[in-house]
Motif scaffolding. Sequence first.
Motif, PDB file in Angstrom:
ATOM      1  N   ILE A 346      39.190  46.066  38.897  1.00 61.54           N
ATOM      2  CA  ILE A 346      38.987  46.278  37.463  1.00 61.54           C
ATOM      3  C   ILE A 346      38.806  47.761  37.168  1.00 61.54           C
ATOM      4  N   LEU A 349      42.355  49.386  37.428  1.00 58.18           N
ATOM      5  CA  LEU A 349      43.328  48.978  36.409  1.00 58.18           C
ATOM      6  C   LEU A 349      42.880  49.341  35.003  1.00 58.18           C
ATOM      7  N   GLN A 350      41.566  49.445  34.764  1.00 56.35           N
ATOM      8  CA  GLN A 350      41.012  49.782  33.449  1.00 56.35           C
ATOM      9  C   GLN A 350      41.641  48.948  32.333  1.00 56.35           C
ATOM     10  N   PRO A 351      41.448  47.640  32.354  1.00 53.21           N
ATOM     11  CA  PRO A 351      42.040  46.775  31.317  1.00 53.21           C
ATOM     12  C   PRO A 351      41.389  46.990  29.955  1.00 53.21           C
ATOM     13  N   GLU A 355      40.552  41.676  26.656  1.00 50.96           N
ATOM     14  CA  GLU A 355      41.883  41.154  26.952  1.00 50.96           C
ATOM     15  C   GLU A 355      41.871  40.430  28.312  1.00 50.96           C
ATOM     16  N   ILE A 357      42.776  39.601  32.010  1.00 53.86           N
ATOM     17  CA  ILE A 357      43.231  40.498  33.077  1.00 53.86           C
ATOM     18  C   ILE A 357      44.169  39.716  33.983  1.00 53.86           C
ATOM     19  N   VAL A 359      47.162  40.062  36.870  1.00 58.68           N
ATOM     20  CA  VAL A 359      47.720  41.011  37.832  1.00 58.68           C
ATOM     21  C   VAL A 359      48.667  40.286  38.777  1.00 58.68           C
ATOM     22  N   ARG A 407      45.174  35.399  37.187  1.00 57.79           N
ATOM     23  CA  ARG A 407      44.229  35.748  36.126  1.00 57.79           C
ATOM     24  C   ARG A 407      42.868  36.010  36.771  1.00 57.79           C
TER      25      ARG A 407
END
Length: 410
Positions: A346, A349-351, A355, A357, A359, A407
């Motif tokens: 996390i 990726l800095q979502p 939202e 997540i 990947v 997810r």
Amino acid sequence: MPRRPDSQNWRLVGAAHARERQTYEQVLKIADSVDAILFTGPLQYDLARESGELTVPATYVPVSGASLYSGIIRGLMAGTLDPSRVSIDSIGADEVEAAYADIKVSNQLVHTIEYLGAESVEKFIDFHRGLYESGATSAALTTVKSVAQRLVAAKVPVFRLVPPSNSIRDALNTAALLGAGSILGDSQIVMVVVQVSPAFRPLGNGPQNYRQMELILSLHRLLLSEVADLGVTLLQRDADTFVITATRGSLAQLISRLRADTFVDRMRAETGMVVDIGVGIGETPQAAEEHAYTALERSREGDAAKVYLVRPDGSNVALSGPSDGQVSSEPPLGSSKAEETLRRIIEVLQPQPGEPIVVDAEAVAEGLTVTPRSARRVLASLVDAGLAWQMPAVQSSRSGRPRQQFRLIV
């Protein structure tokens, strides 16, 4: 040996070689064009693994006592083999004893040597040759082509043991499952062992055995009704044991169908018979089956209302009896490590806040600076720990395998 999940057809790609040491060279030639590799035996599998990394899922046709029958018959027809005086390699003493009991022949003068790795081959030659030259045996039975060739050169009567068609068929099914799982980004194998509890097996022969056969047929039908639509393989291993082979993608559905509070209770209600269930996960079918039997013993030792699962690292977890079908409240081993991995993903990726997540292995591999294969293992560990769930595969616009997304659960 590719097999697409939406097809019942296989396309077999041959990779013949004159010498066993050429196995890995042939693997390299076909690795990019197949989804799974099926080796003809454990020796070829071990030689390939010793020579380098296998980039696609692989398994082998197992060696078992069932291959003895055709070898003995061929020897008898040739008139050079006395089945009570032979040397046998690769097959365990217990399996040899069971096979000889079936044909009502004494195995007191039968000599066996087990396969313990590729280095066993040289020992096989000395083993067979020494026994024959001392007059202890009438012939040798071997599973290894090069051993047979060298024994022929030494003028030792030898017969090659080949696996029966049902063993080859089962191995093909397992390889197909491995290939299908790899296409979906999930190449680990799941084995589920369903076995009648020892207390509910009959003692001796007689009418009770016929009743037991009826109950086993009922168990077989019930298992078929539960797993027929999951694309798994169901085999009856012996009179009281069934083995289900699947990929990890089917694990959640299998556990849901075979929970102790549903399947086991239903079996008891319909037949009065109690069954034990063990679930194993492994990188190879052999490892998964070993873990499944370990889980089976754990289930018998623990709470009768629980089914146990043994993971690839040997850790086990009880699958709870309540209808939620979730893992018991005791945290799985290694869950703290999985949580730390999730935090790292996390952070990298800095979502967007709020939202979902989502990947895939490529994104995780790039973010953590690891190989895609390692990234798939990371995602699999998150799924095991309940920190991610696998989404349906997405077919890319480019040619190739569907993209598997996950997810993340924060």
